[in-house]
Design a protein around this motif. Structure first.
Motif, mmCIF file in Angstrom:
data_model
loop_
_atom_site.group_PDB
_atom_site.id
_atom_site.type_symbol
_atom_site.label_atom_id
_atom_site.label_comp_id
_atom_site.label_asym_id
_atom_site.label_seq_id
_atom_site.Cartn_x
_atom_site.Cartn_y
_atom_site.Cartn_z
ATOM 1 N N GLY A 172 0.885 -1.091 -0.141
ATOM 2 C CA GLY A 172 0.034 0.048 0.112
ATOM 3 C C GLY A 172 0.810 1.265 0.055
ATOM 4 N N LEU A 230 3.739 2.876 6.520
ATOM 5 C CA LEU A 230 2.972 3.994 6.913
ATOM 6 C C LEU A 230 1.495 3.665 6.871
ATOM 7 C CD1 LEU A 230 4.637 6.626 4.944
ATOM 8 C CD2 LEU A 230 4.256 6.687 7.443
ATOM 9 N N ALA A 247 -1.046 -2.112 5.232
ATOM 10 C CA ALA A 247 -1.496 -3.178 4.182
ATOM 11 C C ALA A 247 -0.491 -4.597 4.139
ATOM 12 C CB ALA A 247 -1.671 -2.822 2.886
ATOM 13 N N TYR A 256 -8.789 -4.488 0.547
ATOM 14 C CA TYR A 256 -7.244 -4.516 0.251
ATOM 15 C C TYR A 256 -6.705 -4.318 1.523
ATOM 16 C CZ TYR A 256 -3.357 -3.421 -2.579
ATOM 17 O OH TYR A 256 -1.968 -3.581 -3.189
ATOM 18 N N CYS A 257 -7.160 -3.544 2.350
ATOM 19 C CA CYS A 257 -6.444 -3.427 3.494
ATOM 20 C C CYS A 257 -6.448 -4.535 4.545
ATOM 21 C CB CYS A 257 -6.922 -2.143 4.387
ATOM 22 S SG CYS A 257 -8.524 -2.426 4.934
ATOM 23 N N MET A 309 -4.483 -0.742 16.432
ATOM 24 C CA MET A 309 -4.984 -0.720 14.839
ATOM 25 C C MET A 309 -4.701 0.780 14.279
ATOM 26 S SD MET A 309 -5.935 -3.840 14.944
ATOM 27 C CE MET A 309 -6.831 -3.911 13.194
ATOM 28 N N SER A 310 -4.221 1.425 14.878
ATOM 29 C CA SER A 310 -4.102 2.888 14.165
ATOM 30 C C SER A 310 -3.050 2.861 13.293
ATOM 31 C CB SER A 310 -4.058 3.916 15.069
ATOM 32 O OG SER A 310 -2.782 3.713 15.882
ATOM 33 N N LEU A 335 -4.356 1.540 7.897
ATOM 34 C CA LEU A 335 -5.123 2.513 7.320
ATOM 35 C C LEU A 335 -6.295 1.688 6.561
ATOM 36 C CD1 LEU A 335 -2.885 4.883 5.271
ATOM 37 C CD2 LEU A 335 -4.187 5.429 7.371
ATOM 38 N N ARG A 368 -8.721 2.879 3.527
ATOM 39 C CA ARG A 368 -9.372 4.001 2.744
ATOM 40 C C ARG A 368 -10.750 4.014 2.762
ATOM 41 N NH1 ARG A 368 -8.470 8.605 2.480
ATOM 42 N NH2 ARG A 368 -8.554 9.302 0.125
ATOM 43 N N CYS A 369 -11.583 2.833 2.901
ATOM 44 C CA CYS A 369 -12.736 2.822 2.659
ATOM 45 C C CYS A 369 -13.641 2.884 4.148
ATOM 46 C CB CYS A 369 -13.193 1.292 2.029
ATOM 47 S SG CYS A 369 -12.486 1.110 0.575
ATOM 48 N N SER A 370 -12.809 3.177 5.105
ATOM 49 C CA SER A 370 -13.330 3.815 6.324
ATOM 50 C C SER A 370 -14.194 2.631 6.977
ATOM 51 C CB SER A 370 -13.860 5.165 6.496
ATOM 52 O OG SER A 370 -12.987 5.934 6.378
ATOM 53 N N TYR A 415 -13.584 1.374 9.488
ATOM 54 C CA TYR A 415 -13.133 1.479 11.171
ATOM 55 C C TYR A 415 -14.350 0.976 11.916
ATOM 56 C CZ TYR A 415 -9.279 3.876 9.088
ATOM 57 O OH TYR A 415 -8.258 4.402 8.230
#
Ligand code: FES
Ligand code: FES
Lengths: 734, 152
Positions: free
Chosen positions: B37, B42, B45, B98-99, B126-127, B130, B132-134, B136
């Protein structure tokens, strides 16, 4: 074979079955002269009528083993379009839900052309997957069902009308029964009947069913879901790009001697706007890339920095726009007569999509002259044509494999087919001697352009003595998304790119004197639709400014909005629902502060109420109550997923994300500089879906539009500071 | 030549010791569940377990895993992993997905150490992953659900 059907549209008012112009989709309509200037400004265009296509092979395949494969013309980048399409088809087909497989399909315009966009091009965009598929996939399912019944009827020598269908089994009162698989081949060979009857909505069991699961959760949980990055072909090489550091620069000369000496490196070749470093795998390509020295010709490159652009834009926003997108009444006269005049200027940065799978594509030329392309084909017809042109073959020789992608947010829909062009050009430079995967790194992706454009909005409004808005002026300055594409001559009407003004030129509030001006700028940095497109800035300005005006008028921000939304019941509906669910009539809990916003994007209506707290002055987003009206809710849990996702995506962007230019060069290259939302910053989200019989609209983008302003309004409630310069982290807001 | 264990099987590889573990796993060995990723530790992934510790494989050199036990998404197993994967499917956590190889490896590592994580524990563990689809809210809910399964 084409035939007409009488489908029972759930929406009886055809004029409302429209689509708000914007996003990727706009282009295709234009290609066939579909979009009129009137439609552009009115914001709604009717669907083109469905011409049903024979269902077997185009939309589904039933195996002798009873397996059902659905072919989706709508690409799935995570937004769940495959589930939606399968739900529609299966509802009418009557197959067993659990065994369905969905695959992406392309290269069949009559079957997959987007009906919200003129039907002449296959396009996933503008949150139109359900709008274009609603009738098409139900009719396909119903037609296939009738063909299965017909095949069984002939074998059993009974009337087809007497055959019942349930969970993939055909049965007759005589006791005869057979699973679909038994008659699948026979059914597929029959002539499709015309005028199939669709189910009455009250008999739906799948559409609106909250218990349906996503098809792909298991693969996406155990690592077996394949994306483009995972495509592996015998002999395949991996390429990484070298792009110019400045937009508009070109390669003058390069020296790849050292790079080619590295083990595994195959070649370094000119490609697209730069070079491709080709190697046996990613690591050797990356190592070699470090060793290539390039001399760039940047005589034509744009060398301005973000602050330069901002001051240019701010100056332009003080003047009347170069074009007028809407002009009701007489704004200047009304401003003169106003008791109170309020002004605010807003500033928006470039934003990267930053989907988690960096851009990529795979190309393989076969011995028989066909070229196969694997990728996130959001505009497959255009990509096919571009690939064919570069390879010097006809489009019918190009086979498009539609992969699921690790996000997209608009970045996989590019009119000039950037990543596809790069992979084909690279493979061609190697004489197509091996399959090639072009894989961008995060830095390539983030610095590669195609951003949500930078914008400045100058807002001015006048209130009368009762606090009513009598004048509203929005002057927009920024790049055109469409303007730099082949569609510009057709799509940009009277100097107005619809994607620059959507959400602003169709402001729903009843204001007698309303003017929206647009000045379009030219910058080297390339731009693109970014989840929710124009509404990412227009809805922000409108809804933050509205909050400010409500305060100036001394009115509750929800009551104030509702007083101007009498002609827009769906806006009012979501606003009221969110208010009720969030307990707006009672004061916020101690230490909590609330903000509200409502917006329509792509014919869906969303209101958010955001609740925040302050932790030593730091904003903590605690909770979002969301109300959404997207017409017939097809997959409620996917609607919730998309609202949750849009909320997190939007909050991260307004709070922290920006792409900045320093002498023309993009500063941010990775997630250290380009900050996005993380789990510890995500609020609790509650989604309430309006029951509706309107033609379905989308959910991928609309949730993004009102989240930024709702949050900014909550921040104002907590801090008395208006967040007018994005992201919130910018010092100007302090 | 370098030896390590991957998903319980011994591997002997002959590659540049500075090659990131990510590309060894993906390109040389051919297990593609672990994703790329950012390449800079950072985004998470590429998370794998090295001797049970959640580790960013994009910033781990092959020479540093000599003799170590590496577990990827394809190899996570046992009670905790089963509970996590089941909760993930149950709540339909992934969007693009993907994540999630990385998310799941991080979540399994968290629950291995802490059977009953609080929201703050989840944030801390877990922070670095990432999405990107949120997804969370569902990641959080699924970790709590897995924790309950493991208790019950
Ligand atoms: S790819 Fe390793 S942390 Fe992002
Ligand atoms: S599900 Fe798409 S990045 Fe997490």
């Amino acid at each position: 074979m084409l035939h007409r059907t009488t489908s029972t549209f759930v929406n009886e008012t055809p004029s409302r079955r429209g689509f708000l112009l914007g996003s990727a989709a706009v282009g295709s309509g234009l290609l066939i002269g579909f979009v009129s200037p009137k439609a552009t400004l009115a914001g709604e265009v009717p669907l083109v009528p469905l011409k049903p296509v024979a269902p077997f092979s185009a939309y589904l395949k039933i195996g002798a083993d009873n397996s059902v494969t659905v072919y989706s013309g709508q690409f799935d980048m995570g937004q769940g379009s495959y589930n939606g399409v399968a739900t529609l088809l299966a509802e009418e087909l009557g197959c067993d839900w659990s065994g369905i497989k969905v695959v992406g399909a392309a290269s069949n315009v009559p079957a997959y052309g987007n009906l919200t966009q003129g039907g002449a091009l296959q396009i996933t965009g503008g949150s139109t997957s359900m709008a274009t598929s609603f009738d098409r996939y139900r009719v396909a399912g119903a037609t296939a069902r009738e063909m299965l019944k017909q095949a069984a009827a002939e074998a059993w020598k009974v009337a087809a009308s007497e055959i019942k269908v349930e969970k993939g089994v055909l049965s007759h009162a005589s006791g005869k029964s057979a699973p679909f698989g038994e008659f699948a081949a026979k059914a597929a060979a029959l002539a499709p009947p015309a005028n199939v009857k669709l189910k009455d909505p009250k008999d739906w069991t799948l559409i609106g069913n909250d218990t349906l699961k996503r098809f792909d959760s298991t693969e996406k949980t155990n690592g077996t879901q394949d994306y483009t990055i995972d495509v592996k072909l015998p002999g395949m090489l991996t390429a990484v790009p070298i792009h110019p550091p400045l937009f508009g620069a070109t390669v003058k000369s390069f020296d790849a001697g050292k790079a080619k000496a590295i083990k595994g490196v195959v070649d370094v070749v000119p490609m697209g706007r730069g070079l491709a470093v080709v190697a046996d795998h990613m690591w050797s390509a990356l190592k070699a890339r470090e060793q290539v020295s390039v001399v760039w010709d940047d005589s034509k490159a744009d060398k301005r920095s973000s602050p330069d652009l901002v001051s240019e834009y701010r100056d332009l926003a003080k003047k009347p726009g170069a074009a007028v997108a809407r002009n009701d009444g007489d704004v200047e006269a009304a401003l003169k007569s106003a008791v109170k005049v309020v002004e605010a200027t807003f500033e928006f940065p470039y934003l990267a999509h930053a989907a988690l799978e960096p851009l990529n594509a795979v190309a393989r030329m076969n011995d028989n002259g066909t070229l196969e392309i694997w990728g996130g084909h959001q505009l497959p017809d255009i990509y096919q044509a571009v690939a064919a042109q570069i390879a010097g073959i006809t489009p019918d020789k190009v086979i498009m494999h539609v992969m699921k992608t690790g996000g997209g947010f608009g970045r996989r829909a590019v009119m000039d087919a950037d990543i596809i062009a790069e992979v084909v050009a690279t493979a061609k430079a190697l004489n197509f001697k091996a399959p090639v995967k072009m894989q961008w790194t995060r830095e390539d992706d983030m610095r590669g352009g195609r951003y949500r454009p930078m914008y400045v909005h100058a807002m001015k409004a006048g209130l009368d003595k009762d606090g009513k808005i009598i004048a509203w002026k929005d002057t927009i300055v920024g790049q055109s998304i469409i303007g730099d594409t082949i569609l510009a001559p057709m799509l940009v009407q009277n100097g107005v790119d619809a994607t620059s003004v959507e959400g602003s030129a169709n402001l729903p509030y009843a204001i007698p004197n309303l003017r929206v001006d647009l000045t379009t700028t030219k910058v080297g940095a390339t731009v693109l639709w970014w989840r929710a497109v124009g509404s990412t800035h227009t809805a922000y300005c409108a809804e933050v400014f509205m909050d400010e005006l409500a305060e100036a008028a001394g009115k509750d921000p929800i009551d104030y909005r509702l007083s101007m939304l009498q002609a827009h019941p769906r806006h009012a509906g979501v606003l009221k629902l969110a208010a009720e669910k969030a307990g707006w009539s009672k004061p916020a809990a101690p230490g909590r502060f609330r903000g509200v916003a409502v917006a329509e994007a792509f014919n869906s209506y969303v209101a958010h109420i955001v609740e925040i707290s302050l932790d030593k002055g730091e904003i903590k987003v605690e909770r979002v109550v969301c109300a959404v009206d997207c017409g017939v809710p097809i997959n409620p849990d996917i609607i919730r997923q998309q609202m949750e996702g849009g909320i997190g995506f939007g909050i991260g962007a307004v709070m922290k994300s920006q792409i900045t230019l320093d002498k023309g060069q993009v500063v941010e290259g990775n997630f250290d500089g380009y900050d996005v939302l993380r789990i510890n910053e995500m609020p609790a989200v509650e989604v309430h879906i309006v029951p509706s019989r309107e033609h379905p609209s989308g959910v991928g983008e609309p949730g993004v539009a009102p989240i930024g302003p709702a949050l900014a309004n909550a921040v104002y409630a907590a801090t008395r500071k208006r967040m007018r310069v994005l992201p919130f982290t910018r010092p100007e807001n302090a | 030549m370098l030896d390590f264990s991957l998903n319980g099987r011994k591997q002997t590889v002959d590659v540049d010791g500075e090659m990131p573990l990510l590309w060894l796993i993906r390109d040389t060995i051919g297990l593609t569940g672990t994703k790329f990723g950012c390449g800079q530790a950072l985004c998470g992934a590429c998370t794998v377990m090295v001797n049970g510790v959640a580790t960013r494989s994009c910033q781990t050199q092959v020479k540093d895993v000599a003799g170590a036990e590496v577990t990827t998404i394809e190899g996570v197993s046992g009670k905790v992993a089963e509970a996590v994967q089941k909760a993930w499917v149950n709540l339909d956590v992934p969007q693009c997905g993907y994540c999630h190889s990385g998310q799941i490896v991080s979540a399994v590592a968290l629950l291995n150490d802490n059977k009953k994580p609080t929201d703050a524990d989840i944030d801390a563990a877990m922070s670095g992953n990432l999405c990107r689809c949120s997804t969370y809210p569902r990641i959080r809910a699924a970790i709590h659900q897995a924790s309950q399964t493991l208790e019950g």
